[in-house]
Design a protein around this motif. Structure first.
Motif, PDB file in Angstrom:
ATOM      1  N   ASN A 215      67.118  34.561  12.905  1.00  0.00           N
ATOM      2  CA  ASN A 215      68.290  33.745  12.579  1.00  0.00           C
ATOM      3  C   ASN A 215      68.445  32.506  13.448  1.00  0.00           C
ATOM      4  O   ASN A 215      69.460  31.805  13.334  1.00  0.00           O
ATOM      5  N   SER A 217      67.831  28.705  14.490  1.00  0.00           N
ATOM      6  CA  SER A 217      67.545  27.467  13.753  1.00  0.00           C
ATOM      7  C   SER A 217      66.279  26.809  14.297  1.00  0.00           C
ATOM      8  O   SER A 217      65.746  27.195  15.346  1.00  0.00           O
ATOM      9  N   GLU A 230      76.922  31.230  22.423  1.00  0.00           N
ATOM     10  CA  GLU A 230      77.579  31.434  21.133  1.00  0.00           C
ATOM     11  C   GLU A 230      76.593  31.368  19.971  1.00  0.00           C
ATOM     12  O   GLU A 230      76.745  32.074  18.957  1.00  0.00           O
ATOM     13  N   ILE A 231      75.561  30.534  20.111  1.00  0.00           N
ATOM     14  CA  ILE A 231      74.526  30.449  19.070  1.00  0.00           C
ATOM     15  C   ILE A 231      73.668  31.703  19.086  1.00  0.00           C
ATOM     16  O   ILE A 231      73.292  32.230  18.028  1.00  0.00           O
ATOM     17  N   GLN A 232      73.337  32.208  20.280  1.00  0.00           N
ATOM     18  CA  GLN A 232      72.586  33.453  20.378  1.00  0.00           C
ATOM     19  C   GLN A 232      73.371  34.606  19.754  1.00  0.00           C
ATOM     20  O   GLN A 232      72.809  35.457  19.051  1.00  0.00           O
ATOM     21  N   GLU A 233      74.670  34.635  20.011  1.00  0.00           N
ATOM     22  CA  GLU A 233      75.508  35.694  19.437  1.00  0.00           C
ATOM     23  C   GLU A 233      75.562  35.588  17.918  1.00  0.00           C
ATOM     24  O   GLU A 233      75.490  36.594  17.200  1.00  0.00           O
ATOM     25  N   LYS A 234      75.660  34.365  17.421  1.00  0.00           N
ATOM     26  CA  LYS A 234      75.686  34.157  15.979  1.00  0.00           C
ATOM     27  C   LYS A 234      74.360  34.580  15.350  1.00  0.00           C
ATOM     28  O   LYS A 234      74.328  35.103  14.220  1.00  0.00           O
ATOM     29  N   ALA A 235      73.252  34.361  16.071  1.00  0.00           N
ATOM     30  CA  ALA A 235      71.925  34.760  15.581  1.00  0.00           C
ATOM     31  C   ALA A 235      71.655  36.240  15.795  1.00  0.00           C
ATOM     32  O   ALA A 235      70.602  36.752  15.402  1.00  0.00           O
ATOM     33  N   ARG A 236      72.598  36.935  16.425  1.00  0.00           N
ATOM     34  CA  ARG A 236      72.487  38.372  16.728  1.00  0.00           C
ATOM     35  C   ARG A 236      71.238  38.664  17.567  1.00  0.00           C
ATOM     36  O   ARG A 236      70.535  39.638  17.343  1.00  0.00           O
TER      37      ARG A 236
END
Length: 302
Positions: A215, A217, A230-236
């Motif tokens: 996930n 980008s 926050e991007i790492q968390e969004k990418a799980r």
């Protein structure tokens, strides 16, 4: 023929399709299913039909086959070809011994997505593109980890479906700067990040073999440690938890390894007072020996 007509003499070398089915005939050549002589002359004939004898000097269409034969020749009379201490053409570089690093490299858990994708492809499929092999081998040896190339060569030999003793060992000797180099020099070393991005910029190769990063980008897929939390968390996928931190910092170890190689070069030249026998080759006697030439082939200059 289409590739030759378009000016690409090695289309899957300069612009490799890492996501498509394997196009290489290396396994067939290694197992003797295809005659290397038949393959060589078929390539030459196809190229001749396109260029009709007007071959640009940079079009070495059979270059990789010639490297294959060169490694065969250099190993023919050298049963210690896959060794260091007893191999007359191998520089006796003092490599590190780190089992933890070795295991991370084998498992594709180095923290460098492109290297990890290549190693996981190897483990899953028994194959990876030549460019990926060079990247993984360089990272393992003089580029980053400074580990003993013999261990890397043995692992490749165990996993690769196209494993060929002479070619595999020859490539590791060359990549690690242990042989077949005119001048020892580590000033130029590929980055596991920029090299992977150049070969497959979309990141889909990484997503296929390193699903933890699925996930991420394009901006962060090759360097997930740079992604904000926050991007790492969004990418799980949290780096250091779901995917490993980088085991080394490339910019730092590459600089250190360059100095190690330069120091070794100075010490070797001072000790031998000439280039090591694996370089140049050093003299005609070495050429005759490794090319297995009979004495009647010797000649003297008038």
């Amino acid at each position: 023929m289409d590739a030759f007509s378009s000016g690409y003499f090695q289309p899957n070398q300069s612009r490799p399709n890492l996501l498509g089915p394997a196009m290489s005939l290396s396994a067939a050549l290694a197992l003797g299913v295809i005659s290397v002589r038949k393959f060589y002359w078929s390539l030459r004939e196809a190229f001749e039909k396109v260029y009709k004898g007007n071959l640009p000097f940079w079009h070495h269409v059979t270059g990789q086959l010639l490297w294959r034969e060169y490694f065969y020749v250099m190993s023919r009379r050298n049963p210690e070809f896959d060794k260091i201490d007893t191999n007359p053409i191998c520089l006796k570089i003092k490599w590190y011994n780190n089992e933890e690093w070795f295991q991370k490299w084998k498992d594709g858990m180095t923290g460098y997505p492109f290297i990890d994708a290549a190693m996981r492809q190897l483990n899953q499929e028994g194959w990876m593109h030549h460019s990926a092999r060079n990247a993984a081998a360089l990272f393992f040896s003089r580029g980053d980890l400074w580990l003993n190339w013999m261990d890397g060569a043995r692992y490749f030999a165990e996993k690769l479906i196209d494993s060929d003793w002479s070619v595999n060992v020859g490539n590791w000797l060359w990549v690690s700067s242990s042989a077949f180099e005119r001048v020892l020099n580590c000033s130029s070393c590929i980055s596991p990040v920029t090299f992977g991005r150049r070969l497959e910029p979309s990141g889909d190769y990484i997503r296929r073999y390193v699903p933890e990063l699925l996930n991420f980008s394009f901006e962060y897929i090759h360097e997930p440690w740079k992604a904000p939390l926050e991007i790492q968390e969004k990418a799980r996928c949290i780096v250091g938890k779901d995917y490993p931190e980088r085991m080394v910092i490339h910019e730092e170890v590459a600089r250190d390894n360059q100095q190690l190689m330069l120091d070794f070069r100075r010490q070797t030249l001072v000790k031998l007072k000439r280039a090591p026998p694996h370089c140049h080759p050093s003299d005609e006697k070495e050429i005759y020996h490794f090319f297995w030439m009979h004495e009647e082939c010797y000649h003297t200059h008038a």
